[in-house]
Design an enzyme around this catalytic site. Structure first.
Site, mmCIF file in Angstrom:
data_model
loop_
_atom_site.group_PDB
_atom_site.id
_atom_site.type_symbol
_atom_site.label_atom_id
_atom_site.label_comp_id
_atom_site.label_asym_id
_atom_site.label_seq_id
_atom_site.Cartn_x
_atom_site.Cartn_y
_atom_site.Cartn_z
ATOM 1 N N ASP A 66 0.843 -1.180 0.000
ATOM 2 C CA ASP A 66 0.000 0.000 0.000
ATOM 3 C C ASP A 66 0.884 1.238 0.000
ATOM 4 O O ASP A 66 1.665 1.460 0.932
ATOM 5 C CB ASP A 66 -0.884 -0.050 1.242
ATOM 6 N N THR A 99 -3.342 5.679 -3.912
ATOM 7 C CA THR A 99 -2.218 6.423 -3.331
ATOM 8 C C THR A 99 -0.944 6.222 -4.143
ATOM 9 O O THR A 99 -0.206 7.175 -4.382
ATOM 10 C CB THR A 99 -1.960 5.988 -1.883
HETATM 11 P P1 ADP Z 1 -3.003 2.377 -5.873
HETATM 12 O O1 ADP Z 1 -2.344 2.630 -4.557
HETATM 13 O O2 ADP Z 1 -2.749 3.491 -6.828
HETATM 14 O O3 ADP Z 1 -4.433 2.027 -5.749
HETATM 15 P P2 ADP Z 1 -2.626 -0.336 -6.674
HETATM 16 O O4 ADP Z 1 -1.429 -1.164 -6.478
HETATM 17 O O5 ADP Z 1 -3.834 -0.656 -5.903
HETATM 18 O O6 ADP Z 1 -2.217 1.157 -6.461
HETATM 19 O O7 ADP Z 1 -2.973 -0.396 -8.224
HETATM 20 C C1 ADP Z 1 -4.038 0.308 -8.749
HETATM 21 C C2 ADP Z 1 -4.094 0.176 -10.242
HETATM 22 O O8 ADP Z 1 -4.245 -1.186 -10.633
HETATM 23 C C3 ADP Z 1 -5.295 0.921 -10.774
HETATM 24 O O9 ADP Z 1 -4.918 1.606 -11.936
HETATM 25 C C4 ADP Z 1 -6.274 -0.190 -11.087
HETATM 26 O O10 ADP Z 1 -7.190 0.147 -12.110
HETATM 27 C C5 ADP Z 1 -5.334 -1.283 -11.516
HETATM 28 N N1 ADP Z 1 -5.947 -2.618 -11.453
HETATM 29 C C6 ADP Z 1 -6.573 -3.185 -10.409
HETATM 30 N N2 ADP Z 1 -7.008 -4.431 -10.734
HETATM 31 C C7 ADP Z 1 -6.630 -4.659 -11.998
HETATM 32 C C8 ADP Z 1 -6.762 -5.753 -12.901
HETATM 33 N N3 ADP Z 1 -7.372 -6.879 -12.543
HETATM 34 N N4 ADP Z 1 -6.241 -5.620 -14.118
HETATM 35 C C9 ADP Z 1 -5.595 -4.508 -14.483
HETATM 36 N N5 ADP Z 1 -5.427 -3.442 -13.692
HETATM 37 C C10 ADP Z 1 -5.945 -3.502 -12.468
#
Ligand code: ADP
Ligand code: MG
Length: 524
Positions: A66, A99
């Site tokens: 995170d 984030t």
């Molecule tokens: P953040 O802290 O920015 O939320 P994450 O590691 O949670 O970072 O990643 C978020 C990104 O991953 C977003 O752009 C979201 O749309 C993308 N995402 C989440 N699930 C999937 C998936 N199954 N396939 C592709 N992209 C995804």
């Protein structure tokens, strides 16, 4: 140093003050901010990796991916790096998610800016172009998205949880979040305060459950108290059931055993009277915020009354909302009571009291995980996902995830860049390039070729096609990868503000001895 009227130097800074100016200052500031983004970049997306944070010489470890958690925990000193960390905090507070994206975008905006600075483009022009681009992006976002229905909420939770180390529990947690919002939302509004979260180490994550009502981590005071009460009349007592201690330490010199007995009998009588007033009120459950004397517990048990003590104030307030009982001190009466049902339940070694009421707008989520670390990560994941689903519920517009929106906005802004032309146009184009960092990083982290992926994505000119980690470029809505629009818009505006702020600094003066300057508040 400045030159005085006769050419002699005037020193305005105290000796030993460190100062960097001009391009050096800019370059250093940008590098520091980019370093923050680099620290979290590899955690982005479903295939993002975790970070192991170690402190106290290895005593405390934390595994997480995170962004906000990582940046909160690591020691960062550089002032502009701190500005970027503020971006993640702002994003976390407002949106619970996004984030990492926000920080990665901020870093990329600065990286692009560095390129423009090298071409002698003035930082003020870059800042102007960035602001223009950000406004246009937010305006364009207003045209995109749809109001959530049915399974959308599950998709939102699922997307928010994808890639977290709590991923094994993703189905369970997503379902719980959606149910929690459904059960507690009052009409149009969802309030996180109505969802209480408790986590217990030991037990499989799929033993996690949502209980209607308030679960209090306290066991009944006496084994003979009832296990379960169907129709409970509950008293919420803020004061202790014990003999009031005298303020000063008094010592008695007692020679006569009869005197001791008399004294004890008086204490007993005082407690007896308090318990009697409870019995008279008709209460059969007493939840006490303070201590309850053993003797009182004994009398209460004899009267068939269930009692727990030292219950947290926040729980007292939740119980007040749930049962309608007043929070009383000594004005114990029938009018003060509330109604509910109650039972004692056990989680592993923990005995707890569950207080329920039909149609309650309060729930308790019980999260389980085998170790302390996993249960902590599950709790963080649940909190975030609940926040995001709540966001979708409260100001519900959804858009496609997986970098789809970023790719679209990038496409849209390039058109603006061309029509503006000139140096501002170059800055807008740089902004457009920077937004592509999201799909590019998602591709990179999934082991896809980033250049091919971006070129492929550009061909689609769509706001729903994004990067699927398995199938390349696909329609993200079909994949169920959807997010609240505000997660995206807030990240873009927070990242823009921070990058512009960093860009406009050309002088860093470190004030020795004095308090370091507080990071400026971002106006978002
Ligand atoms: P953040 O802290 O920015 O939320 P994450 O590691 O949670 O970072 O990643 C978020 C990104 O991953 C977003 O752009 C979201 O749309 C993308 N995402 C989440 N699930 C999937 C998936 N199954 N396939 C592709 N992209 C995804
Ligand atoms: Mg996320």
């Amino acid at each position: 140093m400045m030159a005085g009227p006769n050419g002699q130097p005037i020193f305005i800074l105290r000796d030993g003050t460190e100062r960097t100016t001009g391009r050096t200052a800019q370059h250093n500031n940008i590098a520091a901010a980019m370093a923050v983004a680099d620290a979290v970049r590899t955690t982005l997306g479903p295939m993002g990796m975790d970070k192991l944070l170690v402190s106290g010489g290895g005593e405390n470890v934390l595994i997480t991916n995170d962004g906000a958690t990582i940046l909160r925990e690591i020691d960062i000193d550089h002032p502009t790096a701190k500005l970027v960390i503020e971006v993640s905090k702002n994003q976390e507070e407002k949106c619970f998610d996004g984030t990492t994206s926000a920080v990665v975008i901020a870093g990329e905006l600065l990286k692009e800016a560095e390129g423009l600075l090298q071409q002698q483009i003035h930082p003020t022009i870059i800042a102007r172009g960035y602001r223009m681009a950000s406004q246009e992006a937010l305006k364009e976002l207003e045209n995109l998205g749809w109001g959530p229905t049915g399974d959308d909420f599950f998709g939102v939770a699922h997307t928010a949880l994808t890639g977290k180390s709590a991923e094994a529990a993703i189905e369970v947690i997503s379902k719980m979040c959606v149910e929690a919002v459904g059960m507690t939302a009052d009409g149009e509004a969802f309030d996180m305060d109505n969802v209480k979260v408790l986590s217990f180490e030991g037990g499989a994550y799929d033993e996690s459950a949502l209980l209607p009502g308030v679960l209090v981590e306290k066991e009944k005071l006496h084994s003979t108290m009832p296990m379960e009460i169907e129709k409970a009349d509950i008293l919420l007592l803020m004061s202790a059931i014990e003999v009031k201690k005298t303020k000063t330490d008094m010592q008695f010199n007692v020679n006569d055993p009869a005197q001791v007995e008399k004294f004890l009998a008086q204490e007993e009588k005082a407690i007896r009277e308090m318990v009697d007033s409870i019995i008279e009120s008709g209460a059969n459950v007493v939840v006490c915020n303070k201590d309850v004397d053993d003797l009182a517990a004994h009398y209460l048990a004899k009267a068939g009354i269930y009692c727990i003590k030292r219950v947290k104030k926040s729980d007292m307030e939740s119980l007040h909302r749930l049962t309608g009982a007043s929070l009383v001190n000594d004005d114990i009466s029938m009018d003060a009571l509330g109604s509910c049902s109650l039972k004692e339940i056990k989680f592993g070694e923990h005995r707890c009291t569950l207080i329920e009421k039909d149609g309650a707008k309060t729930v308790t989520a019980i999260l389980r995980g085998s170790t302390g670390h996993s249960v902590d990560e599950i709790e963080r994941a649940f909190d975030d996902a609940l926040g995001v689903v709540g966001l979708a519920f409260n100001d519900g517009t959804l858009v496609a995830g997986g970098g789809a929106i970023h790719a679209w906005l990038s496409y849209h802004l390039r058109k603006l860049a061309t029509s503006k032309g000139g140096r501002v146009g170059m800055a807008i184009e740089a902004f457009a390039n920077a937004l592509e960092v999201i799909p590019r990083t998602l591709a990179e982290n999934a082991g896809l070729d980033p250049v091919d992926t971006i070129l492929d994505l550009r061909k689609h000119e769509s706001f729903t096609h994004g990067v699927s980690t398995e199938d390349g470029i696909v329609d993200m809505i079909d994949e169920g990868v959807i997010e609240p629009r505000s997660v995206i818009s807030n990240a873009i505006s927070a990242a823009t503000e921070a990058s512009v702020m960093v860009l406009r600094i050309d002088d860093v003066i470190s004030m020795k001895g004095g308090a370091p300057p507080a990071p400026p508040q971002m106006g978002m």
